[in-house]
Design a protein around this motif. Structure first.
Motif, PDB file in Angstrom:
ATOM      1  N   ALA A  93       0.839  -1.210   0.000  1.00 37.84           N
ATOM      2  CA  ALA A  93       0.000   0.000   0.000  1.00 37.84           C
ATOM      3  C   ALA A  93       0.868   1.252   0.000  1.00 37.84           C
ATOM      4  N   THR A  94       1.989   1.210   0.683  1.00 38.37           N
ATOM      5  CA  THR A  94       2.881   2.372   0.752  1.00 38.37           C
ATOM      6  C   THR A  94       3.305   2.806  -0.645  1.00 38.37           C
ATOM      7  N   TRP A  95       3.698   1.845  -1.466  1.00 40.23           N
ATOM      8  CA  TRP A  95       4.168   2.169  -2.814  1.00 40.23           C
ATOM      9  C   TRP A  95       3.070   2.837  -3.626  1.00 40.23           C
ATOM     10  N   GLN A  96       1.849   2.304  -3.560  1.00 39.56           N
ATOM     11  CA  GLN A  96       0.728   2.871  -4.316  1.00 39.56           C
ATOM     12  C   GLN A  96       0.327   4.245  -3.781  1.00 39.56           C
ATOM     13  N   LEU A  97       0.405   4.434  -2.477  1.00 41.95           N
ATOM     14  CA  LEU A  97       0.033   5.721  -1.881  1.00 41.95           C
ATOM     15  C   LEU A  97       1.062   6.797  -2.222  1.00 41.95           C
ATOM     16  N   ARG A  98       2.319   6.428  -2.268  1.00 40.86           N
ATOM     17  CA  ARG A  98       3.339   7.393  -2.708  1.00 40.86           C
ATOM     18  C   ARG A  98       3.086   7.793  -4.158  1.00 40.86           C
ATOM     19  N   ARG A  99       2.738   6.831  -4.978  1.00 43.08           N
ATOM     20  CA  ARG A  99       2.435   7.119  -6.384  1.00 43.08           C
ATOM     21  C   ARG A  99       1.198   8.000  -6.499  1.00 43.08           C
ATOM     22  N   LEU A 100       0.210   7.750  -5.652  1.00 43.31           N
ATOM     23  CA  LEU A 100      -0.996   8.590  -5.625  1.00 43.31           C
ATOM     24  C   LEU A 100      -0.626  10.048  -5.387  1.00 43.31           C
ATOM     25  N   CYS A 101       0.204  10.299  -4.388  1.00 38.12           N
ATOM     26  CA  CYS A 101       0.576  11.675  -4.057  1.00 38.12           C
ATOM     27  C   CYS A 101       1.356  12.338  -5.184  1.00 38.12           C
ATOM     28  N   ARG A 102       2.258  11.577  -5.803  1.00 35.19           N
ATOM     29  CA  ARG A 102       3.109  12.163  -6.844  1.00 35.19           C
ATOM     30  C   ARG A 102       2.354  12.428  -8.137  1.00 35.19           C
ATOM     31  N   GLU A 103       1.509  11.469  -8.535  1.00 38.70           N
ATOM     32  CA  GLU A 103       0.868  11.582  -9.846  1.00 38.70           C
ATOM     33  C   GLU A 103      -0.440  12.363  -9.818  1.00 38.70           C
ATOM     34  N   HIS A 104      -1.147  12.344  -8.696  1.00 37.15           N
ATOM     35  CA  HIS A 104      -2.470  12.970  -8.659  1.00 37.15           C
ATOM     36  C   HIS A 104      -2.532  14.225  -7.791  1.00 37.15           C
ATOM     37  N   PHE A 105      -1.514  14.427  -6.932  1.00 35.53           N
ATOM     38  CA  PHE A 105      -1.508  15.633  -6.096  1.00 35.53           C
ATOM     39  C   PHE A 105      -0.211  16.421  -6.250  1.00 35.53           C
ATOM     40  N   ASN A 106       0.640  15.960  -7.155  1.00 34.60           N
ATOM     41  CA  ASN A 106       1.845  16.704  -7.529  1.00 34.60           C
ATOM     42  C   ASN A 106       2.714  17.064  -6.318  1.00 34.60           C
ATOM     43  N   CYS A 107       2.856  16.120  -5.368  1.00 36.76           N
ATOM     44  CA  CYS A 107       3.737  16.366  -4.236  1.00 36.76           C
ATOM     45  C   CYS A 107       4.424  15.059  -3.850  1.00 36.76           C
ATOM     46  N   ASP A 108       5.648  15.183  -3.379  1.00 35.66           N
ATOM     47  CA  ASP A 108       6.410  14.016  -2.949  1.00 35.66           C
ATOM     48  C   ASP A 108       6.171  13.846  -1.447  1.00 35.66           C
ATOM     49  N   PRO A 109       5.509  12.767  -1.024  1.00 32.30           N
ATOM     50  CA  PRO A 109       5.112  12.662   0.379  1.00 32.30           C
ATOM     51  C   PRO A 109       6.265  12.287   1.300  1.00 32.30           C
ATOM     52  N   LEU A 110       6.174  12.750   2.544  1.00 28.59           N
ATOM     53  CA  LEU A 110       7.041  12.233   3.594  1.00 28.59           C
ATOM     54  C   LEU A 110       6.507  10.866   4.005  1.00 28.59           C
ATOM     55  N   VAL A 111       7.392   9.919   4.250  1.00 26.23           N
ATOM     56  CA  VAL A 111       6.982   8.594   4.689  1.00 26.23           C
ATOM     57  C   VAL A 111       7.623   8.317   6.048  1.00 26.23           C
ATOM     58  N   VAL A 112       6.795   8.119   7.054  1.00 24.32           N
ATOM     59  CA  VAL A 112       7.304   7.868   8.401  1.00 24.32           C
ATOM     60  C   VAL A 112       8.156   6.601   8.383  1.00 24.32           C
ATOM     61  N   GLY A 113       9.369   6.729   8.914  1.00 20.87           N
ATOM     62  CA  GLY A 113      10.295   5.607   8.913  1.00 20.87           C
ATOM     63  C   GLY A 113      11.380   5.727   7.865  1.00 20.87           C
ATOM     64  N   ALA A 114      11.188   6.603   6.876  1.00 19.73           N
ATOM     65  CA  ALA A 114      12.223   6.829   5.868  1.00 19.73           C
ATOM     66  C   ALA A 114      13.410   7.540   6.517  1.00 19.73           C
ATOM     67  N   PRO A 115      14.634   7.289   6.029  1.00 21.51           N
ATOM     68  CA  PRO A 115      15.828   7.857   6.672  1.00 21.51           C
ATOM     69  C   PRO A 115      15.839   9.377   6.730  1.00 21.51           C
ATOM     70  N   ASN A 116      15.199  10.032   5.769  1.00 21.34           N
ATOM     71  CA  ASN A 116      15.258  11.493   5.713  1.00 21.34           C
ATOM     72  C   ASN A 116      14.179  12.176   6.531  1.00 21.34           C
ATOM     73  N   VAL A 117      13.345  11.419   7.254  1.00 20.50           N
ATOM     74  CA  VAL A 117      12.238  12.010   8.017  1.00 20.50           C
ATOM     75  C   VAL A 117      12.611  12.083   9.497  1.00 20.50           C
ATOM     76  N   ASP A 118      12.598  13.311  10.027  1.00 21.18           N
ATOM     77  CA  ASP A 118      12.885  13.541  11.445  1.00 21.18           C
ATOM     78  C   ASP A 118      11.594  13.364  12.239  1.00 21.18           C
ATOM     79  N   LEU A 119      11.532  12.325  13.070  1.00 19.57           N
ATOM     80  CA  LEU A 119      10.318  12.030  13.833  1.00 19.57           C
ATOM     81  C   LEU A 119      10.195  12.903  15.074  1.00 19.57           C
ATOM     82  N   GLY A 120      11.302  13.446  15.544  1.00 22.77           N
ATOM     83  CA  GLY A 120      11.245  14.287  16.734  1.00 22.77           C
ATOM     84  C   GLY A 120      11.066  13.501  18.019  1.00 22.77           C
TER      85      GLY A 120
END
Length: 260
Positions: free
Chosen positions: A69-96
């Motif tokens: 589902a993560t892969w499809q949801l990332r594609r949803l954001c990029r192709e239909h909402f023109n934004c690259d989503p933050l994904v919790v757990g990705a190395p570049n995301v600061d959880l605080g």
């Protein structure tokens, strides 16, 4: 506007925020083979009913425990909402939040997000109980760090297993019951599931508090969240508060932290 997505094993929850104000909340069942285009057709129609255009979405964040589902949801954001989503757990995301575990990467994204969201309303130390496909008990220590927890089978999962494994037992809905001793099969099953989970909650909360009490003299606050948390609200003294917005509040907070 921000599109916050919480993908669990049972449902995917979508919410749109304008700052801290929630403009809409929708959920759809989780299917591993659901495509980004299918999500888009369903979601854009619902957004239109709230007068929200895809171009109004300026950012997105995803917490997912379902890799397909993560892969499809990332594609949803990029192709239909023109934004690259933050994904919790990705190395570049600061959880605080510090994760005090031997293998931090093993922790589900939803559990970390719950730990972030819960302490925005309630001071630590905390026990956050999320009633989902699994029932999770997560500990936020005195310093606001994620300190581990417990995973138990979810209520509906237990009901489904009972129905599938016992030929003569019907499928029942979980609901509060006052009488312990059932006078029929259905009432006996409802009593067993409801009071069985009350016993599970009270037993695990007591044991967690006893074990954690060796590290801290502060009392722990217990917060229930997830769709089924309302069933147990005020049915047991083990749960101090229920908060249905814990996960989404955590997602918004993590997004704003990374945006800054």
């Amino acid at each position: 506007m921000l599109l916050a997505i919480d993908a669990g094993n049972t449902n995917v929850v979508f919410a749109v925020y304008d700052g801290s104000r929630q403009l809409g909340l929708w959920r759809i069942s989780t299917l591993e083979n659901r495509t980004s285009d299918e999500y888009a057709v369903w979601l854009t129609h619902l957004l239109k009913l709230r007068s929200i255009r895809p171009l109004d979405i300026a950012g997105a964040i995803i917490a997912s425990v379902v890799p397909t589902a993560t892969w499809q949801l990332r594609r949803l954001c990029r192709e239909h909402f023109n934004c690259d989503p933050l994904v919790v757990g990705a190395p570049n995301v600061d959880l605080g939040i510090e994760v005090k575990l031997d293998q931090p990467n093993e922790v589900g994204a939803d559990r970390i997000v719950n730990a972030v969201g819960a302490q925005l309303r309630f001071p630590p130390p905390l026990i956050v109980i999320d009633f989902g496909t699994a029932t999770t008990f997560d500990v936020v220590d005195d310093d606001g760090a994620y300190a581990g927890g417990v995973i138990a089978p979810g209520i509906n999962l237990s009901l489904d297993a009972l129905f599938m494994a016992a030929a003569k037992l019907p499928k029942v809905e979980i609901e509060p019951v006052q009488q312990i001793i059932g006078t029929g099969t259905v009432s006996a099953m409802k009593s067993g599931i409801f009071w069985g989970y009350i016993g599970l909650i009270e037993g695990l909360v007591a044991r967690i508090k006893a074990e954690y009490g060796e590290r801290s003299r502060k009392p722990m606050t217990v917060v229930g969240t997830g769709g089924l948390s309302k069933i147990f609200h005020r049915q047991t003294a083990a749960i101090d508060h229920t908060d249905g917005d814990t996960t989404l509040r955590g997602l918004v907070t993590i997004y704003e932290r990374n945006k800054r």
